[in-house]
Design an enzyme around this catalytic site. Structure first.
Site, PDB file in Angstrom:
ATOM      1  N   ASP A 109     135.626  63.813 -18.837  1.00 20.31           N
ATOM      2  CA  ASP A 109     135.043  64.524 -17.710  1.00 20.31           C
ATOM      3  C   ASP A 109     134.143  65.653 -18.207  1.00 20.31           C
ATOM      4  O   ASP A 109     134.631  66.699 -18.645  1.00 20.31           O
ATOM      5  CB  ASP A 109     136.163  65.084 -16.830  1.00 20.31           C
ATOM      6  CG  ASP A 109     135.648  65.870 -15.635  1.00 20.31           C
ATOM      7  OD1 ASP A 109     134.415  65.884 -15.423  1.00 20.31           O
ATOM      8  OD2 ASP A 109     136.474  66.473 -14.924  1.00 20.31           O
ATOM      9  N   TYR A 160     116.891  62.323   1.638  1.00 18.09           N
ATOM     10  CA  TYR A 160     116.976  62.780   0.257  1.00 18.09           C
ATOM     11  C   TYR A 160     116.557  64.241   0.120  1.00 18.09           C
ATOM     12  O   TYR A 160     117.397  65.142   0.155  1.00 18.09           O
ATOM     13  CB  TYR A 160     116.149  61.871  -0.674  1.00 18.09           C
ATOM     14  CG  TYR A 160     116.622  61.972  -2.113  1.00 18.09           C
ATOM     15  CD1 TYR A 160     117.566  61.088  -2.613  1.00 18.09           C
ATOM     16  CD2 TYR A 160     116.165  62.984  -2.945  1.00 18.09           C
ATOM     17  CE1 TYR A 160     118.038  61.211  -3.909  1.00 18.09           C
ATOM     18  CE2 TYR A 160     116.630  63.106  -4.245  1.00 18.09           C
ATOM     19  CZ  TYR A 160     117.570  62.217  -4.725  1.00 18.09           C
ATOM     20  OH  TYR A 160     118.045  62.355  -5.998  1.00 18.09           O
TER      21      TYR A 160
END
Length: 397
Positions: free
Chosen positions: A111, A235
């Site tokens: 991660d 977007y």
């Protein structure tokens, strides 16, 4: 196993290791054919290095500039009975080809938002490379656990301030349909910014600088997409756009911190492409299918590797970079040209179920989508038995 594609929505749940390797090799061959990048980077950290633009950035650094590279990503290994994620196979292939060339090519799987992975990365740089002169930030994750608070943030794809109705393609049923998207709440916008904005990029750069592993004159770049009017409601003017605007704000602080040593930080605006992330955005399959049709007809179509090689050669390592008035590096000029956008806009409302394959390059879109997972690559025998359990030799334990 004999591995065939199995597609569910915007994900292919199978991946072909030989196909992924062939795809990586094709990108390497493209970079080698273009020739070396003058004054390019020599020691590069790519955060989000296993697929799409991040993978292309690693390939370009290694094979366009003979750079040693350290890649960070979060991928799943395969087993004897189950294929790995595409990024795992891509990295195994990159490792193979870079090692054959005599280049350093270690990778860290975990991660990237976490303190643990940042610390492991810094330790690896100190032990192996000393310092890095380019940091590419190319993470695309749906959620983030904050390293300080432990809070989990989830990103959403929604408009801001109003509901919008958008055309798109149901890629499973191959039908054109309209969908209504309700506006994001302020909490959803904030969470999306927390996941996809510039905070983690800044945290990485601060950690690297404080550890002394950034070389004098080091550069960093993070990728963004602006698009044109057709995509703006969902977007640039939507929740994801809020996160991308946060990148534009955070880069100013990063740039100021690097400037005293001659370094620089830039957001790079890239063109729309088929990636696992873009495939999840409603309306993008339709937009991309039209864009491919128009740009291929004009001879201006480009994929990830062409865009990133151009980014390095024309801007990141060029005395006259292609900058806009906001200071961003631009490689999306061909997509946003009035000729291209005008033709896409003219076709937008004309696409129906009956003429989908005629007016658009939906076939090309599907081909590019499957290539992400190692399928429909030239020269690969998909009836052959393959071992899905492939190791990444230089994975940092």
């Amino acid at each position: 196993m004999i591995i065939k594609p199995r597609v569910r929505g915007f994900i292919c749940v199978t991946t072909h290791p030989v196909g992924c390797e062939a795809n990586v090799k094709q990108q390497i061959e493209y970079v080698k054919a273009q020739g070396p990048i003058a004054n390019g980077p020599k020691k590069v950290l790519v955060i989000g290095a296993s697929t799409g633009y991040g993978l292309a950035a690693r390939i370009t650094a290694a094979f366009g500039s003979n750079a040693d590279t350290l890649g960070v990503f979060f991928e799943r290994a395969g087993s004897e009975t189950k294929p790995a994620t595409p990024g795992w196979y891509n990295t195994a292939a990159f490792d193979k080809f870079a090692t054959e060339k005599g280049l350093y090519a270690k990778s860290i799987n975990g991660d990237a938002f976490s303190k643990e992975i940042k610390a492991k990365t810094i330790e690896t740089i100190k032990n192996d490379l000393g310092q890095v002169d380019l940091v590419v930030y190319s993470l695309a994750a749906p959620r983030r656990t904050h390293p300080e608070t432990g809070q989990v943030f989830n990103s959403v794809l929604k408009p801001v301030g109003k509901s919008v109705t958008l055309r798109g393609i149901d890629t499973d049923k191959e039908v054109v349909k309209e969908s209504v998207f309700e506006p994001a709440s302020q909490e959803e916008i904030d969470n999306t910014v927390a996941v996809m904005g510039g905070e983690d990029w800044q945290m990485w750069m601060d950690a690297l600088a404080d550890a002394g592993v950034l070389a004098p004159g080091a550069k960093t770049t993070a990728f963004t997409y602006l698009g044109e009017k057709i995509t703006h409601d969902i977007y640039w003017n939507g929740s994801i756009g809020a996160a991308k605007k946060d990148l534009d704000e955070k880069v100013l602080g990063i740039r100021a911190k690097l400037a005293p040593s001659g370094g620089d930080a830039r957001v790079a605006v890239l063109k729309a492409l088929v990636t696992q992330a873009s495939s999840a955005i409603p309306m993008m399959p339709l937009y991309l299918s039209l864009l491919f049709k128009v740009m291929k007809a004009q001879g201006t179509h480009e994929g990830c590797i062409e865009q990133i090689y151009g980014l390095y050669k024309d801007s990141l390592y060029n005395a006259s970079p292609l900058l806009d008035e906001e200071g961003r590096v631009r490689t999306d000029q061909k997509e946003l040209s009035p000729e291209v956008q005008g033709e896409v806009s003219a076709l937008w409302d004309k696409v129906t179920n009956e003429n989908l394959y005629e007016l658009t390059d939906f076939a090309g879109y599907k081909h590019e989508f499957l290539r992400l997972f190692g399928f429909e690559i030239e020269g690969v025998d998909y009836d052959a038995d393959v071992n899905p359990d492939v190791a990444i030799p230089h994975l940092v334990a």
